[in-house]
Design a protein around this motif. Structure first.
Motif, PDB file in Angstrom:
ATOM      1  N   ARG A 116       0.824  -1.217   0.000  1.00  0.00           N
ATOM      2  CA  ARG A 116       0.000   0.000   0.000  1.00  0.00           C
ATOM      3  C   ARG A 116       0.857   1.266   0.000  1.00  0.00           C
ATOM      4  O   ARG A 116       0.653   2.177  -0.799  1.00  0.00           O
ATOM      5  CB  ARG A 116      -0.902  -0.005   1.246  1.00  0.00           C
ATOM      6  CG  ARG A 116      -1.874   1.162   1.331  1.00  0.00           C
ATOM      7  CD  ARG A 116      -2.532   1.213   2.701  1.00  0.00           C
ATOM      8  NE  ARG A 116      -1.536   1.503   3.737  1.00  0.00           N
ATOM      9  CZ  ARG A 116      -1.737   1.318   5.037  1.00  0.00           C
ATOM     10  NH1 ARG A 116      -2.877   0.826   5.482  1.00  0.00           N
ATOM     11  NH2 ARG A 116      -0.791   1.595   5.912  1.00  0.00           N
ATOM     12  N   ASP A 117       1.884   1.299   0.856  1.00  0.00           N
ATOM     13  CA  ASP A 117       2.627   2.544   1.066  1.00  0.00           C
ATOM     14  C   ASP A 117       3.821   2.707   0.128  1.00  0.00           C
ATOM     15  O   ASP A 117       4.250   3.824  -0.126  1.00  0.00           O
ATOM     16  CB  ASP A 117       3.115   2.626   2.526  1.00  0.00           C
ATOM     17  CG  ASP A 117       1.948   2.679   3.516  1.00  0.00           C
ATOM     18  OD1 ASP A 117       0.796   2.817   3.043  1.00  0.00           O
ATOM     19  OD2 ASP A 117       2.183   2.551   4.728  1.00  0.00           O
ATOM     20  N   HIS A 118       4.377   1.600  -0.352  1.00  0.00           N
ATOM     21  CA  HIS A 118       5.618   1.697  -1.145  1.00  0.00           C
ATOM     22  C   HIS A 118       5.542   0.997  -2.497  1.00  0.00           C
ATOM     23  O   HIS A 118       6.530   0.962  -3.220  1.00  0.00           O
ATOM     24  CB  HIS A 118       6.790   1.117  -0.340  1.00  0.00           C
ATOM     25  CG  HIS A 118       6.901   1.680   1.049  1.00  0.00           C
ATOM     26  ND1 HIS A 118       7.232   2.993   1.287  1.00  0.00           N
ATOM     27  CD2 HIS A 118       6.680   1.124   2.264  1.00  0.00           C
ATOM     28  CE1 HIS A 118       7.232   3.224   2.597  1.00  0.00           C
ATOM     29  NE2 HIS A 118       6.887   2.103   3.209  1.00  0.00           N
ATOM     30  N   THR A 148      -5.040   0.174  -1.492  1.00  0.00           N
ATOM     31  CA  THR A 148      -5.744   0.037  -0.206  1.00  0.00           C
ATOM     32  C   THR A 148      -5.115  -1.025   0.692  1.00  0.00           C
ATOM     33  O   THR A 148      -5.537  -1.213   1.822  1.00  0.00           O
ATOM     34  CB  THR A 148      -7.217  -0.354  -0.451  1.00  0.00           C
ATOM     35  OG1 THR A 148      -7.231  -1.606  -1.159  1.00  0.00           O
ATOM     36  CG2 THR A 148      -7.947   0.699  -1.271  1.00  0.00           C
ATOM     37  N   GLY A 149      -4.105  -1.738   0.163  1.00  0.00           N
ATOM     38  CA  GLY A 149      -3.529  -2.851   0.910  1.00  0.00           C
ATOM     39  C   GLY A 149      -4.337  -4.110   0.634  1.00  0.00           C
ATOM     40  O   GLY A 149      -4.937  -4.690   1.542  1.00  0.00           O
ATOM     41  N   ASP A 201      -4.554  -4.446  -5.589  1.00  0.00           N
ATOM     42  CA  ASP A 201      -3.710  -3.269  -5.785  1.00  0.00           C
ATOM     43  C   ASP A 201      -2.684  -3.464  -6.906  1.00  0.00           C
ATOM     44  O   ASP A 201      -2.012  -2.518  -7.294  1.00  0.00           O
ATOM     45  CB  ASP A 201      -2.913  -2.945  -4.506  1.00  0.00           C
ATOM     46  CG  ASP A 201      -3.774  -2.315  -3.428  1.00  0.00           C
ATOM     47  OD1 ASP A 201      -4.909  -1.916  -3.725  1.00  0.00           O
ATOM     48  OD2 ASP A 201      -3.297  -2.243  -2.275  1.00  0.00           O
ATOM     49  N   PHE A 202      -2.519  -4.720  -7.349  1.00  0.00           N
ATOM     50  CA  PHE A 202      -1.532  -4.945  -8.421  1.00  0.00           C
ATOM     51  C   PHE A 202      -2.081  -5.956  -9.419  1.00  0.00           C
ATOM     52  O   PHE A 202      -3.037  -6.672  -9.135  1.00  0.00           O
ATOM     53  CB  PHE A 202      -0.191  -5.423  -7.840  1.00  0.00           C
ATOM     54  CG  PHE A 202      -0.250  -6.771  -7.166  1.00  0.00           C
ATOM     55  CD1 PHE A 202      -0.023  -7.931  -7.891  1.00  0.00           C
ATOM     56  CD2 PHE A 202      -0.545  -6.883  -5.806  1.00  0.00           C
ATOM     57  CE1 PHE A 202      -0.085  -9.170  -7.271  1.00  0.00           C
ATOM     58  CE2 PHE A 202      -0.608  -8.111  -5.176  1.00  0.00           C
ATOM     59  CZ  PHE A 202      -0.380  -9.266  -5.916  1.00  0.00           C
ATOM     60  N   TRP A 203      -1.503  -5.933 -10.608  1.00  0.00           N
ATOM     61  CA  TRP A 203      -1.845  -6.903 -11.658  1.00  0.00           C
ATOM     62  C   TRP A 203      -0.621  -7.118 -12.517  1.00  0.00           C
ATOM     63  O   TRP A 203       0.424  -6.485 -12.284  1.00  0.00           O
ATOM     64  CB  TRP A 203      -3.050  -6.406 -12.469  1.00  0.00           C
ATOM     65  CG  TRP A 203      -2.806  -5.139 -13.226  1.00  0.00           C
ATOM     66  CD1 TRP A 203      -2.334  -4.992 -14.495  1.00  0.00           C
ATOM     67  CD2 TRP A 203      -3.008  -3.800 -12.723  1.00  0.00           C
ATOM     68  NE1 TRP A 203      -2.221  -3.667 -14.818  1.00  0.00           N
ATOM     69  CE2 TRP A 203      -2.633  -2.917 -13.761  1.00  0.00           C
ATOM     70  CE3 TRP A 203      -3.467  -3.276 -11.506  1.00  0.00           C
ATOM     71  CZ2 TRP A 203      -2.708  -1.525 -13.611  1.00  0.00           C
ATOM     72  CZ3 TRP A 203      -3.544  -1.888 -11.366  1.00  0.00           C
ATOM     73  CH2 TRP A 203      -3.169  -1.036 -12.409  1.00  0.00           C
TER      74      TRP A 203
END
Lengths: 391, 152
Positions: free
Chosen positions: B30-32, B139-140, B144-146
């Motif tokens: 989420r943050d990095h 959002t964690g 958040d990824f693909w």
């Protein structure tokens, strides 16, 4: 030799999409009554009941063994519910076997039913078997899980979509001969290819149906059977094996089992064959009912059962080795591909093999079969149960 | 005779605790916009997604190892049928072994034309190199990824 455990009664529904004439407990009672009649027993003769019930959400009753207890006549009796997903039915027969083999009981009933056709969200229910932390957000279901197995199997061994279609054609032909099968209409490779694509490489005709119906079996000790001079067939070997949860651990590097194959199923069969004294399954096994809800999974199941080398089953199927009249008929009932009432599907595998070695399989009888094998798979391709049944 | 039916819906709410291991993983994501695995010291395997213990040894996993963002496809499927409660088709998803990981993590594949599943399947073949893409607003969560296949 240890005293044996025999099968003395079998009951199963004529499976259909829906049974609007019968509630869930009505279906359980229907199969129970058929099995008791087949065993020529009344309810008082049953000492324990093993209740075969996979995820509750499929029948829409939380812990539905609570309502099922009446339908199997288990009041005042030993009663256990078993759930190993798709393998539930064979796990239930195994639990019934252990009651008898342990000397705790002489006569045990196992029974259950499912009404998958009443659940409008079966893939949503099955999606809930995945971990809510890392995987639930993905649209995983049993179809996509086994489509991903097909992709790996194709890559590893060169299976084609046509090979998959041949499994469908074989099993539908066989189901047409079985009055209890759900999908009984023969088909062609062209029709399979023309059916709706679902989850590549799986098309609609590569998938099992959602079936409603029940199954029940009565198991008894050798002493009980001999004393009463009863007809029986014998469970001479059984085993189980499980696989870890995360599908992504069955690929990459340093994995123990490839998601292409059914490694844990092969280990379960090894244990089962050892117990039954089977050293060369290709020579000693006459007929097989292997749990395969999608056409591609019949191949890795045949290989796990030792009926073909890894990657070699598609070519053998093409030669007709696994059809009725071939070397070792696989799924002469039409198999899971033609009938899937999840809670009892793996019990039907054992029941069908028992009928085969008993010589009671009627139109789909494998000629002269005396030794048969059955399997069940459940969970996220995780729980496997296997049996040898002999005349 | 007239046979009646009764319809009902189950709608059940849960609030799942993710635990320390997954919480740390998702905070980094989420943050990095970074992905980490966790090493099983006994076998040396790097588990992605990270688990608190190894299923093979039952030993706790020890050190965190950054993995990806590159990787390759280990399996996939292309869904063209609609299911109640699942996303509208078509979509492609599967598992990717990220560089530095021993296991594969699930995710969607994007950047591939899915009009003809047979053609799309060639672009997603096992072994195809992919790059992880991260959502701008994270959002964690796994979504958040693909992954996008890389040319060549």
């Amino acid at each position: 030799m240890n005293p044996r455990v025999g099968i003395i009664g079998i009951g199963q529904s004529a499976f259909q999409s829906r049974r609007d004439d019968a509630s869930y407990p009505d279906l359980v009672r229907e199969a129970t009554t058929m099995a008791l009649n087949d065993a020529k027993l009344d309810l008082d003769g049953i000492e324990a009941v093993v209740y075969s019930l996979s995820p509750d959400a499929m029948v829409g009753i939380g812990n539905a063994e609570r309502v099922g207890v009446d339908a199997v006549g288990a009041r005042n009796k030993r009663f256990l519910r078993i759930n190993t997903g798709g393998a539930t039915g064979i796990s239930s027969v195994a639990a019934a076997y252990y009651h008898v083999a342990a000397g705790a009981c002489d006569v045990v009933l196992t029974a259950g039913a499912d009404k998958v056709g009443e659940c409008g969200d079966s893939q949503t229910v099955l999606n809930k078997i995945w971990d809510p932390t890392y995987e639930r957000q993905l649209p995983l279901g049993t179809i996509t899980m086994l489509a991903m197995s097909a992709v790996r199997y194709m890559h590893k061994y060169g299976m084609t979509e046509e090979d998959m279609a041949r499994v469908v054609v074989k099993n539908r032909d066989q189901a047409a001969k079985n009055p209890n099968a759900h999908l009984r209409k023969p088909t062609t490779i062209e029709e399979v290819f023309a059916s709706r694509p679902i989850s590549w490489p799986i098309k609609l005709f590569d998938c099992c149906p959602q079936s409603s119906g029940g199954c029940a079996m009565v198991l008894a000790s050798e002493r009980y059977i001999k004393e009463r001079n009863l007809e029986a067939v014998w469970i001479t070997g059984l085993g189980h094996c499980s696989e870890t949860y995360y599908m992504g651990d069955r690929m990459g590097t340093n994995f123990l089992a490839d998601h292409a194959d059914a490694y844990a199923l092969s280990q379960s069969f090894k244990r089962t064959f050892k117990m039954a004294g089977i050293t060369e399954p290709r020579k000693q096994v006459h007929v097989a009912e292997l749990y395969a809800p999608f056409s591609n999974t019949e191949f890795h199941s045949i290989e796990a059962a030792g009926l073909a080398d890894l990657g070699a089953s598609a070519a053998m199927l093409r030669e007709g080795q696994f059809q009725l009249g071939g070397g070792i008929p696989v799924n002469p009932s039409g198999g899971v591909l033609c009938t899937n009432a999840i809670a009892v599907t793996a019990m039907v595998r054992v029941a069908e093999i028992a009928l085969q070695v008993w010589g009671r399989a009627g139109g789909h009888q494998a000629k002269g079969a005396r030794v048969g094998i059955a399997s069940g798979n459940g969970g996220d391709h995780q729980f496997f149960g296997t049996m040898v049944v002999e005349a | 005779m007239e046979l009646l039916k009764r319809q009902e819906t189950w709608n059940i709410t849960y609030t799942h605790a993710l635990g320390e291991t997954a919480s740390w993983f998702y905070v980094q994501l989420r943050d990095h916009a970074k992905l980490y695995g966790k090493r099983d010291a006994k076998s040396g395997r790097v588990l992605v997604p990270p688990r608190a213990f190894s299923d093979q040894t039952l030993e706790p996993t020890t050190d965190w190892v950054e993995v990806g963002p590159g990787g390759h496809i280990e399996t996939f499927t292309i869904v063209t049928a609609a299911f109640n409660g699942l996303p509208p088709p078509p979509y492609a998803f599967g598992y990717v072994q990220l560089d530095g990981a021993d296991t594969a993590i699930g995710g969607y594949f994007r950047g591939v034309d899915l009009t003809d599943p047979k053609v799309a399947a060639k672009h997603l073949a096992i072994g195809t190199r992919v790059m992880t893409r991260f959502a701008e607003k994270r959002t964690g969560d796994v979504l958040d990824f693909w992954f996008e296949p890389q040319p060549g």
